[in-house]
Design a protein around this motif. Structure first.
Motif, PDB file in Angstrom:
ATOM      1  N   PHE A 120      56.469  39.192  44.463  1.00  0.00           N
ATOM      2  CA  PHE A 120      56.262  37.844  43.934  1.00  0.00           C
ATOM      3  C   PHE A 120      55.693  36.898  44.983  1.00  0.00           C
ATOM      4  CE2 PHE A 120      58.004  39.326  40.161  1.00  0.00           C
ATOM      5  CZ  PHE A 120      58.026  38.339  39.191  1.00  0.00           C
ATOM      6  N   ILE A 121      55.947  37.166  46.260  1.00  0.00           N
ATOM      7  CA  ILE A 121      55.278  36.381  47.290  1.00  0.00           C
ATOM      8  C   ILE A 121      53.769  36.570  47.171  1.00  0.00           C
ATOM      9  CG2 ILE A 121      54.866  36.169  49.775  1.00  0.00           C
ATOM     10  CD1 ILE A 121      57.780  36.813  50.260  1.00  0.00           C
ATOM     11  N   THR A 122      53.333  37.805  47.019  1.00  0.00           N
ATOM     12  CA  THR A 122      51.894  38.087  46.910  1.00  0.00           C
ATOM     13  C   THR A 122      51.321  37.504  45.625  1.00  0.00           C
ATOM     14  OG1 THR A 122      52.234  40.244  45.818  1.00  0.00           O
ATOM     15  CG2 THR A 122      52.220  40.222  48.211  1.00  0.00           C
ATOM     16  N   LEU A 123      52.099  37.540  44.538  1.00  0.00           N
ATOM     17  CA  LEU A 123      51.621  36.947  43.281  1.00  0.00           C
ATOM     18  C   LEU A 123      51.471  35.437  43.432  1.00  0.00           C
ATOM     19  CD1 LEU A 123      50.889  37.142  40.298  1.00  0.00           C
ATOM     20  CD2 LEU A 123      53.335  37.027  39.759  1.00  0.00           C
ATOM     21  N   GLY A 124      52.428  34.803  44.116  1.00  0.00           N
ATOM     22  CA  GLY A 124      52.339  33.359  44.326  1.00  0.00           C
ATOM     23  C   GLY A 124      51.112  32.971  45.125  1.00  0.00           C
ATOM     24  N   GLY A 144      43.636  37.823  47.955  1.00  0.00           N
ATOM     25  CA  GLY A 144      44.910  37.667  47.254  1.00  0.00           C
ATOM     26  C   GLY A 144      45.109  38.725  46.189  1.00  0.00           C
ATOM     27  N   GLY A 145      44.026  39.082  45.489  1.00  0.00           N
ATOM     28  CA  GLY A 145      44.115  40.130  44.476  1.00  0.00           C
ATOM     29  C   GLY A 145      44.431  41.486  45.084  1.00  0.00           C
ATOM     30  N   VAL A 146      43.787  41.794  46.208  1.00  0.00           N
ATOM     31  CA  VAL A 146      44.065  43.055  46.907  1.00  0.00           C
ATOM     32  C   VAL A 146      45.523  43.086  47.357  1.00  0.00           C
ATOM     33  CG1 VAL A 146      43.545  44.424  48.968  1.00  0.00           C
ATOM     34  CG2 VAL A 146      41.683  43.400  47.651  1.00  0.00           C
ATOM     35  N   GLY A 172      47.830  43.446  44.116  1.00  0.00           N
ATOM     36  CA  GLY A 172      47.698  44.742  43.459  1.00  0.00           C
ATOM     37  C   GLY A 172      48.266  45.886  44.282  1.00  0.00           C
ATOM     38  N   CYS A 173      48.027  45.844  45.576  1.00  0.00           N
ATOM     39  CA  CYS A 173      48.474  46.941  46.433  1.00  0.00           C
ATOM     40  C   CYS A 173      49.980  46.919  46.662  1.00  0.00           C
ATOM     41  CB  CYS A 173      47.745  46.894  47.769  1.00  0.00           C
ATOM     42  SG  CYS A 173      45.989  47.292  47.655  1.00  0.00           S
ATOM     43  N   THR A 174      50.621  45.784  46.443  1.00  0.00           N
ATOM     44  CA  THR A 174      52.071  45.723  46.605  1.00  0.00           C
ATOM     45  C   THR A 174      52.772  46.596  45.576  1.00  0.00           C
ATOM     46  OG1 THR A 174      51.913  43.492  47.531  1.00  0.00           O
ATOM     47  CG2 THR A 174      54.076  44.198  46.773  1.00  0.00           C
ATOM     48  N   THR A 177      38.844  43.239  56.419  1.00  0.00           N
ATOM     49  CA  THR A 177      39.995  42.392  56.095  1.00  0.00           C
ATOM     50  C   THR A 177      40.707  42.895  54.844  1.00  0.00           C
ATOM     51  OG1 THR A 177      38.935  40.460  57.090  1.00  0.00           O
ATOM     52  CG2 THR A 177      40.746  40.053  55.558  1.00  0.00           C
ATOM     53  N   CYS A 178      39.938  43.248  53.820  1.00  0.00           N
ATOM     54  CA  CYS A 178      40.534  43.766  52.582  1.00  0.00           C
ATOM     55  C   CYS A 178      41.304  45.063  52.837  1.00  0.00           C
ATOM     56  CB  CYS A 178      39.447  44.004  51.529  1.00  0.00           C
ATOM     57  SG  CYS A 178      38.755  42.499  50.809  1.00  0.00           S
ATOM     58  N   LEU A 179      40.743  45.934  53.663  1.00  0.00           N
ATOM     59  CA  LEU A 179      41.419  47.196  53.958  1.00  0.00           C
ATOM     60  C   LEU A 179      42.653  46.979  54.823  1.00  0.00           C
ATOM     61  CD1 LEU A 179      38.285  49.457  54.523  1.00  0.00           C
ATOM     62  CD2 LEU A 179      39.891  49.525  52.604  1.00  0.00           C
ATOM     63  N   PHE A 180      42.610  45.968  55.673  1.00  0.00           N
ATOM     64  CA  PHE A 180      43.815  45.597  56.422  1.00  0.00           C
ATOM     65  C   PHE A 180      44.904  45.116  55.461  1.00  0.00           C
ATOM     66  CE2 PHE A 180      46.213  41.862  57.814  1.00  0.00           C
ATOM     67  CZ  PHE A 180      47.006  42.422  58.800  1.00  0.00           C
ATOM     68  N   ILE A 181      44.530  44.238  54.529  1.00  0.00           N
ATOM     69  CA  ILE A 181      45.491  43.713  53.558  1.00  0.00           C
ATOM     70  C   ILE A 181      46.060  44.840  52.711  1.00  0.00           C
ATOM     71  CG2 ILE A 181      45.783  42.224  51.541  1.00  0.00           C
ATOM     72  CD1 ILE A 181      45.573  40.707  54.158  1.00  0.00           C
ATOM     73  N   LEU A 182      45.227  45.822  52.356  1.00  0.00           N
ATOM     74  CA  LEU A 182      45.704  46.981  51.603  1.00  0.00           C
ATOM     75  C   LEU A 182      46.840  47.664  52.356  1.00  0.00           C
ATOM     76  CD1 LEU A 182      43.580  49.691  49.836  1.00  0.00           C
ATOM     77  CD2 LEU A 182      45.383  50.381  51.397  1.00  0.00           C
TER      78      LEU A 182
END
Length: 547
Positions: free
Chosen positions: A164-168, A323-325, A328-330, A383-388
């Motif tokens: 929910f942190i990531t969704l927020g 934020g979407g990555v 979704g990955c969470t 950056t996206c792959l790091f967030i993944l």
């Protein structure tokens, strides 16, 4: 009515709903984290609170390094203080009442921000007040989820806080892109004002959820504790007094509460070396600090500004992609942490994150991304792959570990100390990042990459594998002199060859235990068909240890 069964034991819809509603506390933090990155670049916000060379000309407006750092980072000071206060408040008022009051404190902070006209300091103080509520919720929510959710799905339910942190964060990005061109102060006030919705959902929704059975038992309300467990199991409340499973769980809670009363501990006991208490306190604090030092909030707090500096035409859109990555990955992270444990996930995750941060930093240093589209694109991809990697490993896993590493008598206080260390580093990074990036630019990525490598090494040498066994057995493992962190994945209590044998034995014993007539048929049906996908080993009796 039970939604499904795990290990032959029913799980009700209330168990899922309480995890979701309580996790609004994580959503509140995520939303407040995500909104500031975009707000800092909104025209009206710059005209009101930045320093402008020509009054009324937004092109000449810019935040000083100190002002920008304080606006972003004062939230973290509030969360640090709130995290330390959250556990005792929840013990005194009860988990639900504490969350409701803490959500109201957040609302006060939102009001202070919205009514601000021209004082950046007032806006920053509003974030400080909001942080008090967020920090206290960060202590109360995981505690409530762990104590109220059925043990068979405790790990997955606790991890919803990070989800929910990531969704927020994602929702904040989406709302910001929709309001950025609104006239006047509406552009940022709408974003901040919508923040009222999330605590309102928490305040109202949690009223219909059961109180923590553990808190009820600790205050002498055994019958209410039985009914609370029955509700999460999807059983009628009047069946609580006669149901075998519920009676067994209540007796375990009662024994644990009595043990805690007999060995009541204070803050100083968190730093005593006996029984590996000090070791685990420092371990939890270090893991939470390293979660911040992975560099994730570098992108979440300043992402819009960062991608504007690499020449991205619309950095708001890029922030939504990140934020979407992250969100979704969470979901994948919830499965990975249950399937592969803790140590392996964190070591691989830190290594993955380090690699892509090195790519990010090398690309940004080798060539000016403003003049090279390919370099800018490479930095976005890295950056996206790091967030993944972060969303599937270090994001959710650290919060799970905080709930299962500490012994019963000092768990709340050690958890508060660990969470406070997270917020302390959150503040330091939020405040000093503008200063650091001003001087070294994208080479900042090298620092975070190195911290990730250090995190992988730290996990290998110091973290014990706590998945697949009960909280009682985790305590036994840490106190077994023959067990080392790098051998802990194969550790099992005396009498078992390994954890697979332990889990198989538990499944066999669970199937043999007498259930009420209402559950007998369901148990027979699911004992062979359930794969225990949510199981994290926590259904084992958690009777307190006697040292």
């Amino acid at each position: 009515m039970a939604l499904f069964h795990v290990q032959g034991v029913p799980i009700g819809y209330t168990a899922i709903m309480l995890a979701v509603i309580a996790s609004m506390g994580g959503f509140i933090f995520g939303y407040d984290t995500g909104q500031i990155s975009d707000i800092l670049l909104m025209d009206d916000f710059l005209l009101r609170f930045a320093q402008c060379g020509t009054p009324g000309d937004v092109a000449t407006c810019k935040f000083s390094t100190v002002r920008e750092g304080l606006i972003v980072a004062l939230l973290s000071i509030g969360t640090l203080i709130g995290a330390l206060l959250g556990a005792p408040i929840a013990d005194f008022l009860g988990r639900r009442r504490a969350m409701q009051i803490e959500a109201l404190v957040f609302c006060v902070g939102v009001i202070v921000q919205i009514v601000t006209k021209s004082s950046w300091a007032q806006f920053a103080v509003g974030r400080l007040i909001a942080g008090l509520g967020v920090g206290a919720l960060s202590a109360a929510v995981p505690m409530y989820q762990a104590e109220t959710a059925p043990p068979q799905i405790r790990g997955a339910m606790t991890a919803t806080y990070q989800l929910f942190i990531t969704l927020g964060i994602l929702v904040a990005y989406c709302i910001s892109i929709g309001t950025r061109h609104a006239s006047g102060g509406s552009s940022w006030r709408i974003v901040v004002g919508i923040g009222f919705i999330w605590p309102a959902l928490l305040i109202v929704g949690i009223q219909f959820m059961p109180e923590s059975p553990r808190w009820l038992a600790a205050h002498g309300h055994i019958a209410k504790a039985e009914r609370a467990i029955a509700v999460t199991r999807g059983l009628p409340a009047d069946a609580a007094a006669s149901d075998y499973i519920i009676k067994r769980e209540v007796e375990e809670i009662r024994a644990s509460v009595e043990y805690e009363r007999s060995v009541r501990k204070g803050w100083i006991d968190c730093f005593r070396p006996r029984h590996m208490i000090l070791y685990r306190t420092l371990l939890g604090m270090t893991l939470q600090s390293l979660q911040q030092l992975t560099g994730a909030n570098y992108f979440f707090y300043y992402g819009t500004t960062i991608f504007q500096s690499v020449g991205i035409a619309d950095s708001f859109v890029t922030q939504i992609i990140l934020g979407g990555v992250n969100f979704g990955c969470t979901f994948l992270g919830l499965w990975i942490n249950n399937r592969f444990g803790r140590r392996k996930v964190l070591i691989i995750g830190a290594s993955w994150q380090s690699f892509w941060l090195f790519v990010y930093a090398i690309a940004g240093t080798a060539k000016d991304p403003k003049t090279s589209k390919s370099i800018g694109d490479l930095m976005i991809v890295s950056t996206c792959l790091f967030i993944l990697g972060f969303a599937t490993t270090w994001g959710p896993c650290i919060w799970i570990l905080i709930g299962e590493t500490f012994p019963t008598a000092t768990r709340a206080k050690q958890g508060a100390l660990a969470t406070a260390s997270n917020w302390m580093w959150n503040f330091l990074l939020a405040f000093f990042t503008p200063f650091i990036t001003r001087d070294i630019g994208f080479r900042y990525g090298f620092i975070f990459a190195s911290c990730n490598l250090a995190a992988a090494v730290f996990v290998f040498f110091f973290l014990y594998e706590s998945s697949g066994i009960s909280l009682e057995m985790v305590d036994q493992m840490y106190n077994d002199p023959a067990c080392k962190p790098w051998t802990s994945s194969t550790w099992a209590p005396e009498g078992y060859a390994n954890r697979d044998e332990l889990r198989q034995k538990i499944r066999e014993e669970e199937a043999k235990k007498p259930l009420t007539a209402a559950h007998a048929e369901a148990t027979q049906r699911t004992s062979t068909g359930s794969n225990g996908s949510f199981h994290d080993g926590e259904h084992i009796s958690e009777k307190p240890l006697t040292h």
